[in-house]
Scaffold this motif. Sequence first.
Motif, PDB file in Angstrom:
ATOM      1  N   VAL A   1       1.266  -1.522   0.308  1.00  0.00           N
ATOM      2  CA  VAL A   1       0.443   0.308  -0.257  1.00  0.00           C
ATOM      3  C   VAL A   1       0.533   1.348   0.162  1.00  0.00           C
ATOM      4  N   ARG A   2       0.790   1.973  -0.530  1.00  0.00           N
ATOM      5  CA  ARG A   2       0.892   3.675  -0.428  1.00  0.00           C
ATOM      6  C   ARG A   2      -0.095   4.559  -0.729  1.00  0.00           C
ATOM      7  N   THR A   3       0.704   5.478  -0.034  1.00  0.00           N
ATOM      8  CA  THR A   3      -0.194   6.475   0.947  1.00  0.00           C
ATOM      9  C   THR A   3       0.506   8.222   0.862  1.00  0.00           C
ATOM     10  N   PRO A   4       0.219   9.126  -0.156  1.00  0.00           N
ATOM     11  CA  PRO A   4       1.085   9.832   0.831  1.00  0.00           C
ATOM     12  C   PRO A   4       2.676  10.331   2.144  1.00  0.00           C
ATOM     13  N   GLU A   5       2.395   9.778   3.137  1.00  0.00           N
ATOM     14  CA  GLU A   5       3.104   9.319   3.815  1.00  0.00           C
ATOM     15  C   GLU A   5       4.103   8.936   4.109  1.00  0.00           C
ATOM     16  N   THR A   6       3.884   7.644   2.784  1.00  0.00           N
ATOM     17  CA  THR A   6       4.487   6.215   3.450  1.00  0.00           C
ATOM     18  C   THR A   6       6.289   6.392   3.044  1.00  0.00           C
ATOM     19  N   ARG A   7       6.448   6.039   4.317  1.00  0.00           N
ATOM     20  CA  ARG A   7       8.468   6.270   4.480  1.00  0.00           C
ATOM     21  C   ARG A   7       9.088   5.144   4.314  1.00  0.00           C
ATOM     22  N   LEU A   8      10.051   4.927   3.495  1.00  0.00           N
ATOM     23  CA  LEU A   8      10.509   3.525   3.556  1.00  0.00           C
ATOM     24  C   LEU A   8      12.105   4.192   3.855  1.00  0.00           C
ATOM     25  N   ALA A   9      12.732   3.140   4.927  1.00  0.00           N
ATOM     26  CA  ALA A   9      14.014   2.695   5.357  1.00  0.00           C
ATOM     27  C   ALA A   9      14.741   1.690   4.519  1.00  0.00           C
ATOM     28  N   ILE A  10      15.806   1.763   3.420  1.00  0.00           N
ATOM     29  CA  ILE A  10      17.260   0.462   3.188  1.00  0.00           C
ATOM     30  C   ILE A  10      17.790   1.429   2.706  1.00  0.00           C
ATOM     31  N   ALA A  11      19.137   0.013   3.101  1.00  0.00           N
ATOM     32  CA  ALA A  11      20.018   0.631   2.229  1.00  0.00           C
ATOM     33  C   ALA A  11      20.620  -0.923   1.586  1.00  0.00           C
ATOM     34  N   ALA A  12      21.304  -0.194   0.657  1.00  0.00           N
ATOM     35  CA  ALA A  12      22.322  -0.385  -0.945  1.00  0.00           C
ATOM     36  C   ALA A  12      23.326   0.131  -1.459  1.00  0.00           C
ATOM     37  N   GLU A  13      24.393  -0.751  -1.931  1.00  0.00           N
ATOM     38  CA  GLU A  13      25.520   0.060  -1.664  1.00  0.00           C
ATOM     39  C   GLU A  13      25.889   0.056  -3.492  1.00  0.00           C
ATOM     40  N   ARG A  14      24.834  -0.436  -4.478  1.00  0.00           N
ATOM     41  CA  ARG A  14      25.129  -0.111  -5.852  1.00  0.00           C
ATOM     42  C   ARG A  14      23.322  -0.222  -6.253  1.00  0.00           C
ATOM     43  N   TYR A  15      22.998   0.299  -7.313  1.00  0.00           N
ATOM     44  CA  TYR A  15      21.982   1.039  -7.944  1.00  0.00           C
ATOM     45  C   TYR A  15      22.583   0.701 -10.001  1.00  0.00           C
ATOM     46  N   TRP A  16      20.932   0.039 -10.493  1.00  0.00           N
ATOM     47  CA  TRP A  16      21.790  -0.215 -11.555  1.00  0.00           C
ATOM     48  C   TRP A  16      20.227   1.327 -12.187  1.00  0.00           C
ATOM     49  N   ASN A  17      20.921   1.828 -12.803  1.00  0.00           N
ATOM     50  CA  ASN A  17      19.896   2.642 -13.984  1.00  0.00           C
ATOM     51  C   ASN A  17      19.382   1.895 -14.658  1.00  0.00           C
ATOM     52  N   GLU A  18      18.241   2.259 -15.364  1.00  0.00           N
ATOM     53  CA  GLU A  18      17.257   1.683 -16.009  1.00  0.00           C
ATOM     54  C   GLU A  18      17.178   2.266 -17.395  1.00  0.00           C
ATOM     55  N   ARG A  19      17.026   1.251 -18.608  1.00  0.00           N
ATOM     56  CA  ARG A  19      16.858   1.546 -20.065  1.00  0.00           C
ATOM     57  C   ARG A  19      16.140   2.007 -21.120  1.00  0.00           C
ATOM     58  N   PRO A  20      15.735   2.043 -22.063  1.00  0.00           N
ATOM     59  CA  PRO A  20      14.315   2.220 -21.948  1.00  0.00           C
ATOM     60  C   PRO A  20      13.517   1.172 -22.235  1.00  0.00           C
ATOM     61  N   ASP A  21      13.994  -0.238 -22.170  1.00  0.00           N
ATOM     62  CA  ASP A  21      13.147  -1.510 -22.743  1.00  0.00           C
ATOM     63  C   ASP A  21      12.982  -2.043 -21.229  1.00  0.00           C
ATOM     64  N   HIS A  22      13.157  -1.094 -20.020  1.00  0.00           N
ATOM     65  CA  HIS A  22      13.089  -1.917 -19.144  1.00  0.00           C
ATOM     66  C   HIS A  22      14.338  -2.778 -18.369  1.00  0.00           C
ATOM     67  N   LEU A  23      14.758  -2.647 -18.791  1.00  0.00           N
ATOM     68  CA  LEU A  23      16.018  -3.415 -18.390  1.00  0.00           C
ATOM     69  C   LEU A  23      17.617  -2.689 -17.575  1.00  0.00           C
ATOM     70  N   PRO A  24      17.824  -2.954 -17.629  1.00  0.00           N
ATOM     71  CA  PRO A  24      19.044  -2.327 -16.380  1.00  0.00           C
ATOM     72  C   PRO A  24      20.490  -2.195 -17.236  1.00  0.00           C
ATOM     73  N   GLU A  25      20.772  -1.052 -16.607  1.00  0.00           N
ATOM     74  CA  GLU A  25      21.246  -0.442 -18.357  1.00  0.00           C
ATOM     75  C   GLU A  25      23.216  -0.911 -17.149  1.00  0.00           C
ATOM     76  N   LYS A  26      23.588   0.076 -16.408  1.00  0.00           N
ATOM     77  CA  LYS A  26      24.988  -0.117 -15.623  1.00  0.00           C
ATOM     78  C   LYS A  26      24.896   0.523 -14.286  1.00  0.00           C
ATOM     79  N   ALA A  27      25.628  -0.742 -13.967  1.00  0.00           N
ATOM     80  CA  ALA A  27      25.533  -0.248 -11.996  1.00  0.00           C
ATOM     81  C   ALA A  27      26.490   1.075 -11.748  1.00  0.00           C
ATOM     82  N   GLY A  28      26.201   1.373 -10.427  1.00  0.00           N
ATOM     83  CA  GLY A  28      26.939   3.086  -9.752  1.00  0.00           C
ATOM     84  C   GLY A  28      26.413   2.816  -8.638  1.00  0.00           C
TER      85      GLY A  28
END
Length: 296
Positions: A158-185
Amino acid sequence: MSQKRAGDEIELRHGDLAVRVSRAGAAVTAATYRGTPFLVAAGGPDGAMANFAMVPFGNRVEGNRMSFAGRDYAFLPNTSDPLYRHGDGWLGFWELEEASPAHALFCFSRPADKVSPYAYLTRQEIRLTGDTLALTLSVENRGQTALPFGLGQHPFFVRTPETRLAIAAERYWNERPDHLPEKAGPVPDEFDFRSGKLLPQKWMNNAFEGWNGRAAIAWPELGIQAALEAEGALDRFMLYVPVDRSDFFCLEPMSHLPNGHHLADFGGLAPLSPGEVIAGKMTILMSGLPVQSEVR
């Protein structure tokens, strides 16, 4: 593709938790805590699933093809998406092996065919204990040769206007136009939830690595919060925040990256010989929060 039938759903209850589960996809179709929904039915082939299992791997396969151990394999689209997506478990009709007032165990098997080269047996156990919803998923290679397997859970929170998320990660992948990952950073500031913050008011459909398997979600307006933990093979996650709907977001624990078949080291997909198994468990511990009072 699975088709829902009368009597396919059963309700599990324990204390303040109530969960409906379906033999279609071994999916959760509703989940409430103290009568308040924390998962919303927004996914699956007919939009009736609040959580489904991704097996024998999740997300898409680029070009509907892969190569493994010197052999080439092909897939066919399994939904309206041009790419084979999320495996077959969410589209199948599972057998109910065990059931009690607070738990259900489902299994599903399929042979290799022209849609997918994967033959496997999978089980999903859904159990309520205390204020915790636990989902344990496993998959066994039932084919004749080794293939790279994965699994994951796809909950629609469920998502509300005040929904808060706490989660930690070391790397992120950006998204290509076809919804597949492109590269990590490095994780961009707008998608850095280490200290907990509101969800972004923009499209988000990204994979993250370097995760300790924990997350916290708070819904101040609803007076509830969730502590999520992922164990076993589920050491990565996807975050999906749509822009055409504002009532849900997806935090998806996975064992591998999207399009892992075309990434180095198969993006975390596990090569399984015939008879080998991988498994992962996701738990959602619910508790109360002081209800946010309206400012006047």
